[in-house]
Scaffold this motif. Structure first.
Motif, PDB file in Angstrom:
ATOM      1  N   GLY A  62       1.647   4.283  -0.867  1.00 38.30           N
ATOM      2  CA  GLY A  62       0.268   4.473   0.077  1.00 38.30           C
ATOM      3  C   GLY A  62       1.274   4.820   1.567  1.00 38.30           C
ATOM      4  O   GLY A  62       0.539   4.477   2.551  1.00 38.30           O
ATOM      5  N   LYS A  63       2.337   4.873   1.438  1.00 35.17           N
ATOM      6  CA  LYS A  63       2.901   5.428   2.968  1.00 35.17           C
ATOM      7  C   LYS A  63       2.493   6.382   3.677  1.00 35.17           C
ATOM      8  O   LYS A  63       2.079   6.230   4.783  1.00 35.17           O
ATOM      9  CB  LYS A  63       4.685   5.785   2.670  1.00 35.17           C
ATOM     10  CG  LYS A  63       5.246   6.116   3.840  1.00 35.17           C
ATOM     11  CD  LYS A  63       6.581   6.391   3.578  1.00 35.17           C
ATOM     12  CE  LYS A  63       6.858   7.470   2.578  1.00 35.17           C
ATOM     13  NZ  LYS A  63       6.370   8.855   2.939  1.00 35.17           N
ATOM     14  N   SER A  64       1.782   7.582   2.904  1.00 33.71           N
ATOM     15  CA  SER A  64       1.408   8.737   3.762  1.00 33.71           C
ATOM     16  C   SER A  64      -0.087   8.364   4.231  1.00 33.71           C
ATOM     17  O   SER A  64      -0.462   8.557   5.619  1.00 33.71           O
ATOM     18  CB  SER A  64       0.991   9.867   2.992  1.00 33.71           C
ATOM     19  OG  SER A  64       2.113  10.415   2.487  1.00 33.71           O
ATOM     20  N   ALA A 122       2.627  -3.071  -5.871  1.00 34.71           N
ATOM     21  CA  ALA A 122       3.017  -3.746  -7.079  1.00 34.71           C
ATOM     22  C   ALA A 122       3.238  -2.317  -7.802  1.00 34.71           C
ATOM     23  O   ALA A 122       2.572  -1.433  -7.802  1.00 34.71           O
ATOM     24  CB  ALA A 122       2.181  -4.401  -7.833  1.00 34.71           C
ATOM     25  N   PRO A 123       4.321  -2.347  -8.882  1.00 39.30           N
ATOM     26  CA  PRO A 123       4.562  -1.257  -9.752  1.00 39.30           C
ATOM     27  C   PRO A 123       3.399  -0.645 -10.417  1.00 39.30           C
ATOM     28  O   PRO A 123       3.349   0.457 -10.507  1.00 39.30           O
ATOM     29  CB  PRO A 123       5.778  -1.730 -10.553  1.00 39.30           C
ATOM     30  CG  PRO A 123       6.618  -2.784  -9.673  1.00 39.30           C
ATOM     31  CD  PRO A 123       5.477  -3.271  -8.975  1.00 39.30           C
ATOM     32  N   GLN A 124       2.619  -1.641 -10.991  1.00 45.47           N
ATOM     33  CA  GLN A 124       1.433  -1.291 -11.772  1.00 45.47           C
ATOM     34  C   GLN A 124       0.607  -0.327 -10.718  1.00 45.47           C
ATOM     35  O   GLN A 124      -0.161   0.487 -11.273  1.00 45.47           O
ATOM     36  CB  GLN A 124       0.692  -2.442 -12.258  1.00 45.47           C
ATOM     37  CG  GLN A 124      -0.153  -1.901 -13.416  1.00 45.47           C
ATOM     38  CD  GLN A 124       0.469  -1.027 -14.371  1.00 45.47           C
ATOM     39  OE1 GLN A 124       1.192  -1.518 -15.102  1.00 45.47           O
ATOM     40  NE2 GLN A 124      -0.425  -0.081 -14.893  1.00 45.47           N
ATOM     41  N   THR A 125       0.253  -0.985  -9.544  1.00 46.34           N
ATOM     42  CA  THR A 125      -0.459  -0.086  -8.606  1.00 46.34           C
ATOM     43  C   THR A 125       0.206   1.343  -8.462  1.00 46.34           C
ATOM     44  O   THR A 125      -0.765   2.207  -8.474  1.00 46.34           O
ATOM     45  CB  THR A 125      -0.625  -0.774  -7.255  1.00 46.34           C
ATOM     46  OG1 THR A 125      -1.124  -2.252  -7.499  1.00 46.34           O
ATOM     47  CG2 THR A 125      -1.439  -0.015  -6.444  1.00 46.34           C
ATOM     48  N   GLN A 126       1.495   1.381  -8.089  1.00 46.93           N
ATOM     49  CA  GLN A 126       2.181   2.707  -7.938  1.00 46.93           C
ATOM     50  C   GLN A 126       1.868   3.676  -9.357  1.00 46.93           C
ATOM     51  O   GLN A 126       1.363   4.659  -9.097  1.00 46.93           O
ATOM     52  CB  GLN A 126       3.451   2.628  -7.766  1.00 46.93           C
ATOM     53  CG  GLN A 126       3.827   1.794  -6.433  1.00 46.93           C
ATOM     54  CD  GLN A 126       5.590   1.629  -6.426  1.00 46.93           C
ATOM     55  OE1 GLN A 126       6.140   0.709  -6.727  1.00 46.93           O
ATOM     56  NE2 GLN A 126       6.280   2.660  -6.250  1.00 46.93           N
ATOM     57  N   VAL A 132      -4.664  -3.411  -1.611  1.00 46.08           N
ATOM     58  CA  VAL A 132      -5.540  -3.722  -1.238  1.00 46.08           C
ATOM     59  C   VAL A 132      -6.412  -2.740  -1.036  1.00 46.08           C
ATOM     60  O   VAL A 132      -6.345  -1.336  -0.876  1.00 46.08           O
ATOM     61  CB  VAL A 132      -5.525  -4.465   0.320  1.00 46.08           C
ATOM     62  CG1 VAL A 132      -4.782  -5.655   0.043  1.00 46.08           C
ATOM     63  CG2 VAL A 132      -4.842  -3.396   1.106  1.00 46.08           C
ATOM     64  N   PRO A 133      -7.931  -2.555  -0.944  1.00 45.99           N
ATOM     65  CA  PRO A 133      -8.822  -1.551  -0.545  1.00 45.99           C
ATOM     66  C   PRO A 133      -8.369  -0.857   0.868  1.00 45.99           C
ATOM     67  O   PRO A 133      -8.012  -1.476   1.585  1.00 45.99           O
ATOM     68  CB  PRO A 133     -10.294  -2.146  -0.688  1.00 45.99           C
ATOM     69  CG  PRO A 133     -10.124  -3.516  -0.953  1.00 45.99           C
ATOM     70  CD  PRO A 133      -8.570  -4.040  -1.181  1.00 45.99           C
ATOM     71  N   GLU A 177      -6.558  -0.534   6.515  1.00 49.20           N
ATOM     72  CA  GLU A 177      -6.921  -0.178   7.959  1.00 49.20           C
ATOM     73  C   GLU A 177      -6.588  -1.362   9.012  1.00 49.20           C
ATOM     74  O   GLU A 177      -6.229  -1.109  10.008  1.00 49.20           O
ATOM     75  CB  GLU A 177      -8.349   0.401   8.167  1.00 49.20           C
ATOM     76  CG  GLU A 177      -8.473   1.811   7.491  1.00 49.20           C
ATOM     77  CD  GLU A 177      -9.915   2.178   7.494  1.00 49.20           C
ATOM     78  OE1 GLU A 177     -10.731   1.554   7.738  1.00 49.20           O
ATOM     79  OE2 GLU A 177     -10.088   3.526   6.961  1.00 49.20           O
ATOM     80  N   GLN A 178      -7.262  -2.340   8.621  1.00 43.95           N
ATOM     81  CA  GLN A 178      -7.206  -3.548   9.552  1.00 43.95           C
ATOM     82  C   GLN A 178      -5.799  -4.165   9.473  1.00 43.95           C
ATOM     83  O   GLN A 178      -5.362  -4.595  10.648  1.00 43.95           O
ATOM     84  CB  GLN A 178      -8.001  -4.731   8.895  1.00 43.95           C
ATOM     85  CG  GLN A 178      -7.951  -5.959  10.017  1.00 43.95           C
ATOM     86  CD  GLN A 178      -8.399  -5.472  11.391  1.00 43.95           C
ATOM     87  OE1 GLN A 178      -9.546  -4.976  11.444  1.00 43.95           O
ATOM     88  NE2 GLN A 178      -7.574  -5.962  12.411  1.00 43.95           N
TER      89      GLN A 178
END
Length: 206
Positions: free
Chosen positions: A13-15, A133-137, A177-178, A183-184
């Motif tokens: 989610g770096k972008s 986490a790798p699973q999220t990626q 996270v959502p 954003e926060q």
């Protein structure tokens, strides 16, 4: 000026984080975007790549055929080193131009996917790592980018490990996270960066 290196594994989610930082007021220097610009049709960079790899790496319209070039250099350390020796200095020079054009009090975010792998952390005042986490990626790469699980795992394995990235981090942004929560978190990090940018820092001579 505060120079910040931003990195993270593919699918972390770096972008999205870089987009949110720009919305807060950061100046973004995107290494991937610059890497495409320096080998655009008509550039000396593209001419050098063609000289090194042959005209078969050109698409029909004269642009760089990235998948074809990627297939040539992937897994071939020598050919990858040749490509990097052409592209990296051009990217570095253009990045410096953009940095010098920024305001003196700017927070400049250098979005560099391979910051960890290329040992670039010392170039920045601090490093932010976007972590997941790798699973999220894996889920994001398959579900959002349409990769096969095999391809996604191979791309992840070719990068630095999660632990290696966290070792060089001054700030870690957890992105399991959502979006609203992310954003926060980015707003909190931005407030920290603004505070740090206002602090006096020793000159290189000191």
């Amino acid at each position: 000026m505060l120079k910040v290196g931003l990195t993270g594994g593919i699918g972390a989610g770096k972008s999205e984080v870089s987009r949110l930082l720009v919305a807060c007021g950061a100046v973004l220097i995107d290494a991937d975007r610059i890497a495409r610009e320096v080998v655009a049709p008509g550039t000396p960079g593209l001419a050098s790549v063609v000289e090194a790899f042959g005209e078969e790496i050109l698409a029909a319209d004269g642009s760089l055929d990235r998948p074809r070039l990627g297939a040539i250099v992937f897994g071939d350390a020598d050919r990858l080193a040749t490509l990097n020796s052409i592209v990296h200095p051009l990217v570095g020079a253009r990045s410096r131009e953009l940095e010098e054009a920024a305001a003196e009090d700017a927070v400049v975010i250098h979005d560099v996917p391979l910051l960890t792998e290329n040992g670039l952390a010392p170039l920045y005042d601090l490093v932010i790592v976007v972590d997941a986490a790798p699973q999220t990626q894996l889920d994001r790469l398959v579900r959002l980018r349409g990769m096969t699980e095999e391809d996604a795992r191979a791309r992840m394995a070719a990068q630095a490990t999660r632990e290696q990235r966290r070792e060089i981090a001054d700030i870690v942004i957890d992105n399991d996270v959502p979006l609203k929560e992310l954003e926060q978190r980015v707003k909190d990090v931005w407030a920290d960066l603004v505070r740090r940018s206002a602090e006096p820092r020793p000159s290189p001579a000191e």
